[in-house]
Design a protein around this motif. Structure first.
Motif, PDB file in Angstrom:
ATOM      1  N   GLN A 108       0.947  -0.966   0.290  1.00 13.52           N
ATOM      2  CA  GLN A 108       0.342   0.000  -0.259  1.00 13.52           C
ATOM      3  C   GLN A 108       1.470   1.447   0.211  1.00 13.52           C
ATOM      4  O   GLN A 108       1.385   1.397   0.868  1.00 13.52           O
ATOM      5  N   LEU A 109       0.586   2.036  -0.870  1.00 11.59           N
ATOM      6  CA  LEU A 109       0.932   3.385  -1.331  1.00 11.59           C
ATOM      7  C   LEU A 109       1.583   4.438   0.215  1.00 11.59           C
ATOM      8  O   LEU A 109       1.818   4.818   1.264  1.00 11.59           O
ATOM      9  N   THR A 110       0.131   4.129   0.128  1.00 10.21           N
ATOM     10  CA  THR A 110      -0.934   5.249   2.092  1.00 10.21           C
ATOM     11  C   THR A 110      -1.682   4.098   3.154  1.00 10.21           C
ATOM     12  O   THR A 110      -2.245   3.331   1.853  1.00 10.21           O
ATOM     13  N   SER A 111      -2.322   4.618   3.837  1.00 13.32           N
ATOM     14  CA  SER A 111      -3.409   4.117   4.573  1.00 13.32           C
ATOM     15  C   SER A 111      -4.417   4.054   3.700  1.00 13.32           C
ATOM     16  O   SER A 111      -4.845   5.414   3.701  1.00 13.32           O
ATOM     17  N   ASP A 112      -5.462   2.916   3.586  1.00 13.32           N
ATOM     18  CA  ASP A 112      -6.291   2.754   2.364  1.00 13.32           C
ATOM     19  C   ASP A 112      -7.866   2.326   2.793  1.00 13.32           C
ATOM     20  O   ASP A 112      -8.941   2.402   1.872  1.00 13.32           O
ATOM     21  N   HIS A 113      -7.642   2.346   4.184  1.00  7.50           N
ATOM     22  CA  HIS A 113      -9.287   1.027   4.589  1.00  7.50           C
ATOM     23  C   HIS A 113      -9.080   0.865   6.093  1.00  7.50           C
ATOM     24  O   HIS A 113      -7.807   0.802   6.566  1.00  7.50           O
ATOM     25  N   GLY A 114      -9.971   0.923   7.012  1.00 10.48           N
ATOM     26  CA  GLY A 114     -10.083   0.264   8.224  1.00 10.48           C
ATOM     27  C   GLY A 114     -10.293  -1.000   7.815  1.00 10.48           C
ATOM     28  O   GLY A 114      -9.983  -1.811   7.317  1.00 10.48           O
ATOM     29  N   PHE A 115     -10.233  -1.855   9.454  1.00  9.58           N
ATOM     30  CA  PHE A 115     -10.504  -2.704   9.540  1.00  9.58           C
ATOM     31  C   PHE A 115     -11.909  -3.429   9.627  1.00  9.58           C
ATOM     32  O   PHE A 115     -12.755  -2.685   9.572  1.00  9.58           O
TER      33      PHE A 115
END
Length: 254
Positions: A108-115
């Protein structure tokens, strides 16, 4: 009032692109805190693409010196590797005021979703308990959901977390497109469900001077925003100290 934690990852990106010690992550953090920021956030990745373990140790000392929150973000499931002892090991070493768990991977380039709280509950619950035994407040990265009957926030509360951090990337995209109304309603509904379940609410990702005020005026009782990419980008033009002060002014007016 909502508090501001400045994420200084992007300072480390610039430093690592050249090697050496400049720009100095610790000096940047001190500048933000001298301007009035309420805390510092970092998200060390196992691949050390920006913040490294030595930065975590140095910034922990700075935040203790200033008496402000240190928010350490990371994936608790990522295995240790050379130069990265693992997220829980870092937390054991520095005892951050807040540990924010994020389900990101190297690709992932950056955080893009939650749990997915229903799916991940059994794996998360013992990790949350270990962090709380260290006296860390625990926040879980979460997606906004427009289903008023969703059990997502009840699952998060049952895991033992203190807060959720709402992933605000979709809101930022909608705001940039000039059509944020439906997304704001979704985030407000999710925040209310979280609070009804006994969770406090943080927010972060792609929040900026352009979209922060409207978000905070609509989404109830957001306790903390973590802002890095936009703030550091804006600071390239205006300077770090005045940029932090502008964010604080937005928080005060919202």
């Amino acid at each position: 009032m909502t508090v501001l934690s400045v994420n200084v990852n992007k300072i480390a990106v610039l430093r690592n692109s050249r090697g050496g010690f400049e720009p100095d992550v610790v000096r940047a953090a001190r500048t933000c805190l001298d301007a009035g920021a309420h805390g510092i956030t970092v998200h060390p990745r196992p691949d050390a693409r920006h913040i490294r373990a030595d930065d975590v140790f140095a910034l922990a000392e700075v935040t203790r010196e200033y008496g402000v929150e240190f928010n350490l973000e990371g994936n608790p499931f990522a295995p240790p590797r050379e130069g990265y002892p693992g997220f829980l090991a870092l937390c054991e070493r520095v005892r951050p005021a807040q540990a924010t768990l994020v389900p990101d991977g190297d690709a992932q380039l950056t955080s893009d979703h939650g749990f997915d709280f229903a799916r991940d509950a059994a794996a998360l619950r013992p990790l949350v308990a270990r962090l709380k035994a260290l006296h860390c407040r625990v926040s879980l990265f979460a997606d906004a959901d427009d289903d008023e009957n969703s059990d997502d926030m009840r699952h998060a509360a049952a895991i033992g977390a203190d807060r959720v951090e709402l992933y605000t990337g979709p809101y930022a995209e909608a705001h940039a497109a000039g059509d944020a109304g439906a997304m704001l309603s979704r985030f407000a509904a999710t925040a209310r469900r979280a609070q009804a379940a006994g969770l406090a609410v943080n927010a972060g990702h792609d929040l900026s001077q352009d979209n922060l005020g409207e978000f905070l005026r609509t989404v109830p009782n957001v306790l903390e925003v973590s802002i890095g990419h936009a703030l550091i980008s804006e600071a390239l033009y205006a300077g770090l100290d005045p940029t932090v002060r502008r964010y604080l002014a937005i928080l005060a007016s919202a």
